[in-house]
Design a protein around this motif. Sequence first.
Motif, PDB file in Angstrom:
ATOM      1  N   ASP A 278       0.748  -1.315  -0.020  1.00  0.00           N
ATOM      2  CA  ASP A 278      -0.154   0.190  -0.042  1.00  0.00           C
ATOM      3  C   ASP A 278       0.725   1.383  -0.129  1.00  0.00           C
ATOM      4  O   ASP A 278       0.346   2.523   0.421  1.00  0.00           O
ATOM      5  CB  ASP A 278      -0.882  -0.238   1.242  1.00  0.00           C
ATOM      6  N   GLY A 279       2.089   1.202  -0.408  1.00  0.00           N
ATOM      7  CA  GLY A 279       3.003   2.413  -0.300  1.00  0.00           C
ATOM      8  C   GLY A 279       3.289   2.856   1.322  1.00  0.00           C
ATOM      9  O   GLY A 279       3.917   3.880   1.333  1.00  0.00           O
ATOM     10  N   ASN A 280       3.398   1.598   2.113  1.00  0.00           N
ATOM     11  CA  ASN A 280       3.685   2.029   3.371  1.00  0.00           C
ATOM     12  C   ASN A 280       5.059   2.208   3.613  1.00  0.00           C
ATOM     13  O   ASN A 280       5.804   1.435   3.223  1.00  0.00           O
ATOM     14  CB  ASN A 280       3.096   0.723   4.233  1.00  0.00           C
ATOM     15  N   VAL A 281       5.300   3.302   4.478  1.00  0.00           N
ATOM     16  CA  VAL A 281       6.754   3.625   4.726  1.00  0.00           C
ATOM     17  C   VAL A 281       7.106   2.956   5.979  1.00  0.00           C
ATOM     18  O   VAL A 281       6.535   3.440   7.128  1.00  0.00           O
ATOM     19  CB  VAL A 281       6.933   5.075   4.613  1.00  0.00           C
ATOM     20  N   THR A 282       8.230   2.456   6.293  1.00  0.00           N
ATOM     21  CA  THR A 282       9.063   2.028   7.607  1.00  0.00           C
ATOM     22  C   THR A 282      10.325   2.861   7.574  1.00  0.00           C
ATOM     23  O   THR A 282      10.958   2.689   6.751  1.00  0.00           O
ATOM     24  CB  THR A 282       9.081   0.536   7.536  1.00  0.00           C
ATOM     25  N   GLU A 283      10.453   3.802   8.608  1.00  0.00           N
ATOM     26  CA  GLU A 283      11.869   3.814   9.032  1.00  0.00           C
ATOM     27  C   GLU A 283      12.351   3.297   9.965  1.00  0.00           C
ATOM     28  O   GLU A 283      11.605   3.095  11.079  1.00  0.00           O
ATOM     29  CB  GLU A 283      11.686   5.725   9.098  1.00  0.00           C
ATOM     30  N   TYR A 284      13.742   3.108   9.993  1.00  0.00           N
ATOM     31  CA  TYR A 284      14.552   2.644  10.923  1.00  0.00           C
ATOM     32  C   TYR A 284      15.199   3.305  11.550  1.00  0.00           C
ATOM     33  O   TYR A 284      16.412   4.114  11.118  1.00  0.00           O
ATOM     34  CB  TYR A 284      15.286   1.287  10.515  1.00  0.00           C
TER      35      TYR A 284
END
Length: 196
Positions: free
Chosen positions: A45-51
């Motif tokens: 879904d275009g989900n962004v995860t930043e680490y």
Amino acid sequence: MSPRISPFRVAASAVALCGLLAGCAGTNAAGSGPDGGDNRFISGDGNVTEYKPSGRKSVQDVTGERLDGTAFKLSELKGKVVVVNFWASWCAPCRGEAPSLEQVHTENKAKGVDFVGVNFKDSKPNAQAFERKFKVTYPSLFDADGQVTLAFREVPPSAIPSTLVLDRQGRVAARVIGATTYSKLSPLVAKVVAEQ
């Protein structure tokens, strides 16, 4: 004598590849998806995860062959921010995001940012035609058998398309599952470029 590959590793590899193929089985005007059929797209879904830096996984051991036949080692880009985009010519959302990726690439290459595509489960002629059509100027690795993609299993892309932003130490700083846009990718790249 060939080295023995554990059944667990084979099974894990098969599961990862099936997951990626489920991520995008896009349609193509020529009707040539990864299995030669005309499939429907099921995307992230275009989900962004930043680490956070302390929780980032390294992906330095990636090697492969570019579409032009030259060898590639991701470790040679250590010290640079690297954007890795997983795509295929048969994937409709990949076509939709291609101009945005090229724009972010063009705007950031002078800042020491490199882009690398990973062309997944495709044919070289179709992949090369895609790059010509969308005027893609950064290199892509040819990953017909999915082995390059498996090298990213610590932070798997999980869908085609997917995009990873790697920091200067070769660690995944951000991941976009599904198609990305200029307004989504540009700030992610800028944030990693600004890190000391």
